[in-house]
Scaffold this active site. Structure first.
Site, PDB file in Angstrom:
ATOM      1  N   LYS A  32      -0.421  -3.593  -0.207  1.00 18.18           N
ATOM      2  CA  LYS A  32       1.269  -3.715  -0.083  1.00 18.18           C
ATOM      3  C   LYS A  32       1.074  -5.317  -0.252  1.00 18.18           C
ATOM      4  O   LYS A  32       1.532  -5.482  -1.720  1.00 18.18           O
ATOM      5  CB  LYS A  32       1.827  -3.339   0.642  1.00 18.18           C
ATOM      6  CG  LYS A  32       1.464  -4.198   2.160  1.00 18.18           C
ATOM      7  CD  LYS A  32       2.808  -4.349   2.902  1.00 18.18           C
ATOM      8  CE  LYS A  32       2.328  -5.138   3.857  1.00 18.18           C
ATOM      9  NZ  LYS A  32       2.570  -6.551   3.969  1.00 18.18           N
ATOM     10  N   THR A  33      -0.047  -6.741  -0.318  1.00 21.12           N
ATOM     11  CA  THR A  33       0.615  -7.745  -0.574  1.00 21.12           C
ATOM     12  C   THR A  33      -0.265  -8.182  -2.575  1.00 21.12           C
ATOM     13  O   THR A  33       0.787  -8.411  -2.459  1.00 21.12           O
ATOM     14  CB  THR A  33      -0.704  -8.641   0.622  1.00 21.12           C
ATOM     15  OG1 THR A  33      -0.557  -8.483   1.516  1.00 21.12           O
ATOM     16  CG2 THR A  33      -0.354  -9.848   0.075  1.00 21.12           C
ATOM     17  N   ASP A 223       9.698  -8.424   2.301  1.00 19.84           N
ATOM     18  CA  ASP A 223       8.815  -8.035   2.665  1.00 19.84           C
ATOM     19  C   ASP A 223       8.295  -7.590   4.553  1.00 19.84           C
ATOM     20  O   ASP A 223       9.694  -8.222   5.105  1.00 19.84           O
ATOM     21  CB  ASP A 223       6.958  -9.143   2.711  1.00 19.84           C
ATOM     22  CG  ASP A 223       5.668  -8.535   2.699  1.00 19.84           C
ATOM     23  OD1 ASP A 223       5.534  -7.121   2.969  1.00 19.84           O
ATOM     24  OD2 ASP A 223       4.892  -9.405   3.282  1.00 19.84           O
ATOM     25  N   GLU A 224       7.193  -5.856   4.696  1.00 15.51           N
ATOM     26  CA  GLU A 224       7.634  -5.993   5.805  1.00 15.51           C
ATOM     27  C   GLU A 224       9.247  -5.885   6.602  1.00 15.51           C
ATOM     28  O   GLU A 224       9.581  -6.742   7.394  1.00 15.51           O
ATOM     29  CB  GLU A 224       6.999  -6.751   7.120  1.00 15.51           C
ATOM     30  CG  GLU A 224       5.750  -8.093   6.492  1.00 15.51           C
ATOM     31  CD  GLU A 224       4.761  -6.316   7.160  1.00 15.51           C
ATOM     32  OE1 GLU A 224       4.907  -4.953   7.673  1.00 15.51           O
ATOM     33  OE2 GLU A 224       3.656  -6.940   7.447  1.00 15.51           O
ATOM     34  N   GLN A 254       4.859   1.719  10.498  1.00 15.55           N
ATOM     35  CA  GLN A 254       4.573   0.009  11.164  1.00 15.55           C
ATOM     36  C   GLN A 254       5.674  -0.308  12.054  1.00 15.55           C
ATOM     37  O   GLN A 254       5.544  -1.665  12.536  1.00 15.55           O
ATOM     38  CB  GLN A 254       3.418  -0.697  10.895  1.00 15.55           C
ATOM     39  CG  GLN A 254       2.217   0.022  10.412  1.00 15.55           C
ATOM     40  CD  GLN A 254       0.794  -0.703   9.263  1.00 15.55           C
ATOM     41  OE1 GLN A 254       0.704  -1.673  10.002  1.00 15.55           O
ATOM     42  NE2 GLN A 254       1.541  -0.395   8.011  1.00 15.55           N
ATOM     43  N   ARG A 607      -6.248  -0.424  12.377  1.00 15.33           N
ATOM     44  CA  ARG A 607      -6.753  -2.061  12.641  1.00 15.33           C
ATOM     45  C   ARG A 607      -8.554  -1.696  12.486  1.00 15.33           C
ATOM     46  O   ARG A 607      -9.032  -2.997  11.696  1.00 15.33           O
ATOM     47  CB  ARG A 607      -6.543  -2.871  13.357  1.00 15.33           C
ATOM     48  CG  ARG A 607      -5.135  -3.461  14.148  1.00 15.33           C
ATOM     49  CD  ARG A 607      -4.788  -3.729  13.198  1.00 15.33           C
ATOM     50  NE  ARG A 607      -3.340  -2.540  12.057  1.00 15.33           N
ATOM     51  CZ  ARG A 607      -2.800  -3.315  10.930  1.00 15.33           C
ATOM     52  NH1 ARG A 607      -3.352  -4.012  10.599  1.00 15.33           N
ATOM     53  NH2 ARG A 607      -2.286  -1.627  10.249  1.00 15.33           N
TER      54      ARG A 607
END
Length: 745
Positions: A32-33, A223-224, A254, A607
């Site tokens: 996504k980044t 973002d997020e 998330q 993770r």
């Protein structure tokens, strides 16, 4: 346009779609980044002015990394983007517009320690019980209200809020909130929540200002987005209302920060605000093995509230997920430490490839002991940050006072440090005088000779003169020269230098390190403004992630799962996979809470890149008592074809005590090993009662254990415990501050 070749089909589509509302649902490890970075680069290549792009992140570190990536694609124009955290971007706007809402442009930003200290002072001044009105609890209540944009006036006149405070036996929270807000305003200070609350006030009350920034920000990216609260949602909606070029990136699976005010409904209901919305799903996970991704999918599919997506991986199939069953928390630590050592040796890895994740910080003890016994280096993320150390906060308080004389918390912190003959009685007199005359503390301090007189008045007047001289230096010199002058002439450096102990030397070195940081700030060629005021703003807006210092050498990383979000490790151990621990006992009262816990587990699983290990114990010490523990339901939700079960010593402490002469009841009292009992399903109308007056003999109902009778109330220590005999379950000891009980008699 070479960067487009680096994207898969879904990523490319999201990058090229620049006009109108857009939601990018980005699964864990899906890049996504990269998509957000290239989307901004694509806008710049299309000729969009970087000053017209607003990109909001949740950490300064993320913003810095993104800006650097964009700069590699489009060059130095990337420096002109409005990019940063919500708090940093909107504090910048507030500084420009502060006077419209009655604040000075050089307002101070209070951190949580400043806020808690102020609340502690207010509670003391109001003669309230500091055990009932704990600063953490009061600040949490105030913060929750601000995040929902509830003002002091609304708080005080809302009957539901007042009823909640009455039921919690804390009817004065509204008055504390009122005094807290007044004192912050008088001190020219905002806390972190105020930065967003006051931005909303600014846009609500000054349409011309809102219109100005709507014309500046033609493209808004967040973002997020699943981590936004109501206040952040409203700001971004208002700013994008003119052009409707808003792009949000996130993953509802998330969303794990409800306790901080994050509202998952912002992402789930995004389409309601933008019916013409374009949705792009990034479903390929580039981080983890197929087994890990499929295991995560099998867990999260149990959540009802979610945006459906099919996350997949084309990496290797990978190893099965090990599940370690231990007889106790200490044995769990030992088994995990051995597993890390063996894996490191067999696979020729570094300890940096390993992370141990847990639900609560308290779980680290057993892990630490086991790692130390095997001489395995580790670091715990989430310890005291550099800027929270006492000596650093002392010097920063002097620097803050030089910029904003009305900063009450900074003034109270250093008015008699180093000692200058201004005792507590004198300080109390200053506070009383300020309150009675409706002046700020500084106004009393700077006229101490007239208002207080005597030797104390003279000492305070000398202090005021010193601060005024610091203000002159702050205006005339750069941040480093001003800070160096203030550090020396405040007496702080001499005081620390005179302490020759190991701790004293460390504190002195920390002050040197702070001055080094300020010198680095001043020498930054990209900084047009190298003033002390700007340096203080920068450090006030640092997030926990930004202030963590990397340690040298190899070490295993240990942290809570909340702290691990956004990180990745080759090998991950998720420990303490037990009912009432993970999922937490406090998160079993509603479906929404349980689903948040499940999302937290999903974050933990994802993770891991190559290998994932889960561990649990069949018994664990809690509150000094040995408790039987059962495997977490979350392990059972993973498709068993992805699991490999391993067992430690099958004779747990409960079995071992049978071989001792001491009676079992004496060793494990007051808990009894619970017998298997059918799960209790509470009625739909179950609501917990106020348990502050719970007494022995009362009949109660618990959402998990069912009905029972209170056999004893234990008031010893800091927490009140109730010992309850539950029907078909046995005796349980519950902390009343956490237990959800409905009283029937």
């Amino acid at each position: 346009m070479d960067y487009l070749k680096l994207l898969n089909e879904s990523q490319r589509a999201a990058v090229l779609n620049t006009e109108g509302p857009c939601m990018i649902i980005a699964g864990a490890g899906s890049g996504k980044t990269r998509v957000l970075t290239y989307r901004i680069a694509h806008l710049l290549e299309k000729g969009v002015d970087p000053f017209n792009i607003l990109s909001l992140t949740f950490t300064n570190k993320a913003a810095k990394e993104m800006r650097e990536r964009i700069e590699k694609v489009v060059g130095p124009e990337a420096k002109n983007l409005w990019m940063g955290t919500f708090h940093s971007v909107f504090s910048r706007i507030l500084r420009a517009e502060a006077q419209k809402i009655g604040y000075p442009s050089h307002f101070t930003i209070y951190d949580s320690d400043d806020s808690k200290t102020l609340i502690r002072n207010i509670v003391k001044e109001m003669n309230l019980d500091d055990k009932l009105y704990k600063p953490n609890m009061v600040l949490g209540r105030i913060s929750a209200a601000k995040n929902k944009l509830i003002s002091v006036a609304q708080y005080l006149r809302d009957p539901a809020i007042q009823a909640d405070d009455e039921a919690a036996l804390r009817p004065k929270i509204g008055q504390i909130f009122k005094t807290y807000a007044e004192r912050c305003f008088k001190a020219g200070a905002m806390d972190f929540d105020d930065l967003l609350f006051n931005t909303n006030v600014l846009f609500r009350d000054h349409v011309d200002v809102l219109n100005k920034y709507q014309h500046i920000f033609k493209y808004v990216m967040v973002d997020e987005y699943q981590d936004t609260n109501y206040s952040q949602y409203l700001i971004t909606r208002k700013l994008s209302a003119k052009d409707r070029n808003i792009c949000v990136v996130g993953d509802d699976a998330q969303s794990i920060y409800a306790f901080r005010g994050a509202d998952i409904q912002n992402i789930l209901n995004f389409e309601r605000d933008y019916p013409e919305l374009e949705v792009f799903k990034l479903e390929q996970n580039y981080r983890s093995t197929q087994h890990i991704v499929k295991a995560a999918n099998s867990v999260i599919k149990n959540n009802k509230a979610q945006l459906r997506k099919d996350v997949f991986s084309q990496n290797e199939e990978g190893q099965l997920i090990d599940v370690i069953k231990a007889s106790s928390d200490n044995e769990e630590g030992k088994l995990v430490a051995h597993a890390i050592f063996e894996e490191k040796m067999n696979q020729h890895l570094s300890y940096e490839d390993f992370a141990i994740l847990y639900r609560t910080n308290a779980q680290s003890r057993a892990m630490e002991e086991a790692l130390r016994k095997m001489n395995i280096k580790y670091r715990i993320v989430g310890g005291l940050s550099f800027y929270q150390r006492k000596e650093i906060k002392d010097l920063i308080s002097y620097l803050r006072l030089a910029i904003n004389h009305n900063d009450e918390q900074a003034l109270r912190r250093v008015i008699n440090y180093p000692k200058r003959g201004i005792g507590d009685t004198t300080i109390e007199k200053v506070i009383v005088t300020a309150n009675e005359t409706d002046h700020s503390l500084w106004e009393v301090v700077s006229h101490a000779n007239q208002l207080l007189g005597g030797r104390a008045g003279a000492a305070i007047q000398d202090f005021a003169t010193k601060i005024k001289s610091f203000a002159v230096m702050a205006q005339e010199k750069d941040a480093f020269e001003a800070a160096t002058y203030i550090a020396k002439h405040s007496g702080l450096v001499d005081d620390l230098y005179s302490d020759k102990s190991v701790e004293g030397l460390a504190r002195y070195e920390n002050i040197q390190e702070l001055l080094n940081a300020i010198k680095e700030f001043v020498d930054d060629p990209e900084k047009e403004d190298n003033s002390l005021a700007l340096f203080l703003q920068d450090i006030a807006l640092l997030t926990d992630t930004d202030t963590k210092k990397e340690e040298e050498g190899e070490y295993v990383t240990m942290m809570t799962i909340h702290s691990a979000k956004g990180l990745e490790f080759r090998n991950v151990f998720i420990v303490g996979m037990e009912e009432n621990l993970f999922p937490s006992q406090m998160m079993l009262q509603s479906r929404a809470d349980l689903e948040e816990e499940r999302r937290l587990f999903y974050v933990a699983i994802t993770r891991a890149e190559k290998k994932l290990t889960l561990s649990y114990a069949t018994s664990r010490y809690q509150w000094g008592n040995l408790r039987a523990a059962e495997k977490s339901r979350f392990i059972d939700e993973i498709d068993p074809t992805f699991l490999n079960f391993k067992f430690g010593d099958e004779r747990g402490p409960f079995e071992k005590v049978l071989q001792r002469k001491t009676p079992v009841a004496q060793l494990i009292s007051p808990a009894k090993k619970p017998s298997a009992a059918p799960a209790y399903n509470p009625p739909a109308d179950f609501t917990p009662s106020d348990t502050s007056n719970l007494q022995e003999g009362m009949r109660v109902e618990h959402p998990k254990f069912g009905f029972g009778n209170v056999t004893k109330i234990d008031n010893q220590g800091n927490s009140i415990k109730a010992i309850i005999e539950f029907e078909g379950v046995g005796e349980k000891t519950l902390l009343l501050s956490f237990a959800k009980l409905r009283i029937h008699a």
